[in-house]
Design an enzyme around this catalytic site. Sequence first.
Site, mmCIF file in Angstrom:
data_model
loop_
_atom_site.group_PDB
_atom_site.id
_atom_site.type_symbol
_atom_site.label_atom_id
_atom_site.label_comp_id
_atom_site.label_asym_id
_atom_site.label_seq_id
_atom_site.Cartn_x
_atom_site.Cartn_y
_atom_site.Cartn_z
ATOM 1 N N TRP A 26 0.830 -1.206 0.000
ATOM 2 C CA TRP A 26 0.000 0.000 0.000
ATOM 3 C C TRP A 26 0.865 1.257 0.000
ATOM 4 C CZ3 TRP A 26 -5.326 0.861 0.118
ATOM 5 C CH2 TRP A 26 -6.111 -0.284 0.111
ATOM 6 N N PHE A 59 -1.234 -5.521 7.692
ATOM 7 C CA PHE A 59 -1.796 -6.586 8.511
ATOM 8 C C PHE A 59 -1.085 -7.918 8.254
ATOM 9 C CE2 PHE A 59 -4.931 -9.866 9.574
ATOM 10 C CZ PHE A 59 -5.305 -9.474 10.846
ATOM 11 N N GLU A 60 -0.584 -8.107 7.041
ATOM 12 C CA GLU A 60 0.072 -9.354 6.657
ATOM 13 C C GLU A 60 1.555 -9.407 7.037
ATOM 14 O OE1 GLU A 60 -3.647 -8.831 4.701
ATOM 15 O OE2 GLU A 60 -1.901 -7.518 4.526
ATOM 16 N N VAL A 82 0.354 2.719 7.706
ATOM 17 C CA VAL A 82 -1.091 2.771 7.916
ATOM 18 C C VAL A 82 -1.426 4.234 8.213
ATOM 19 C CG1 VAL A 82 -3.063 1.877 9.203
ATOM 20 C CG2 VAL A 82 -1.014 0.452 8.917
ATOM 21 N N ILE A 83 -2.346 4.783 7.442
ATOM 22 C CA ILE A 83 -2.736 6.179 7.610
ATOM 23 C C ILE A 83 -4.163 6.213 8.147
ATOM 24 C CG2 ILE A 83 -3.103 8.386 6.447
ATOM 25 C CD1 ILE A 83 -0.864 7.504 4.475
ATOM 26 N N THR A 87 -12.520 5.463 10.394
ATOM 27 C CA THR A 87 -13.094 4.314 11.101
ATOM 28 C C THR A 87 -12.054 3.720 12.054
ATOM 29 O OG1 THR A 87 -12.349 2.659 9.503
ATOM 30 C CG2 THR A 87 -14.447 3.786 9.020
ATOM 31 N N HIS A 89 -10.662 1.009 11.878
ATOM 32 C CA HIS A 89 -9.780 0.114 11.128
ATOM 33 C C HIS A 89 -8.305 0.402 11.428
ATOM 34 C CE1 HIS A 89 -8.550 -2.429 7.773
ATOM 35 N NE2 HIS A 89 -7.765 -1.448 7.355
ATOM 36 N N PHE A 114 11.393 -2.663 13.110
ATOM 37 C CA PHE A 114 10.022 -2.151 13.095
ATOM 38 C C PHE A 114 9.958 -0.877 12.258
ATOM 39 C CE2 PHE A 114 6.334 0.100 14.893
ATOM 40 C CZ PHE A 114 5.383 -0.887 14.776
#
Length: 162
Positions: A26, A59-60, A82-83, A87, A89, A114
């Site tokens: 992403w 997530f993977e 992750v932005i 929601t 999520h 990380f």
Amino acid sequence: MSGHGSPTDEPVDSRDLRVAVVASSWHDQVMGGLVAGAERALAAYAVEDWTLVPVPGSFELPVVAMAAARGGFDVVVALGVVIRGGTPHFEYVCGAATDGLSRVALDTGVPVGFGLLTCDTEQQALDRAGLEGSAEDKGYEATAAALHTAHTLRGLAPRTTS
């Protein structure tokens, strides 16, 4: 900025380490910067044996990082972004990925870099991606931290007697 107070990077010869860079697919621009930063660190640390492993999303990252750690890699670097949206999520993905990557490191003893950016805005992610004009290079930093940790762990390993 979160980079304030970060340690000075002194590359350590790591040519004997096998490294997996597990990277989310992403956010192409941000991920391109993170992966390029990891590549710069791998070069600075003289790592010759490394593999880029793309995954669908953040997530993977843990499940593939676990497979790499169990598959004989000495170091795993996890890169993703992750932005925050409108929601919950964001919280679920960030929490699951963070907890999962911690578990990989603790369960296997393999250092996990990380490099998961958890940002409120795309601009925050760009500022940390190691791109031209970015304030920070989290791909490089995560890779360097994992390589240093691998050397630290080697120094703590029990000595074998012949």
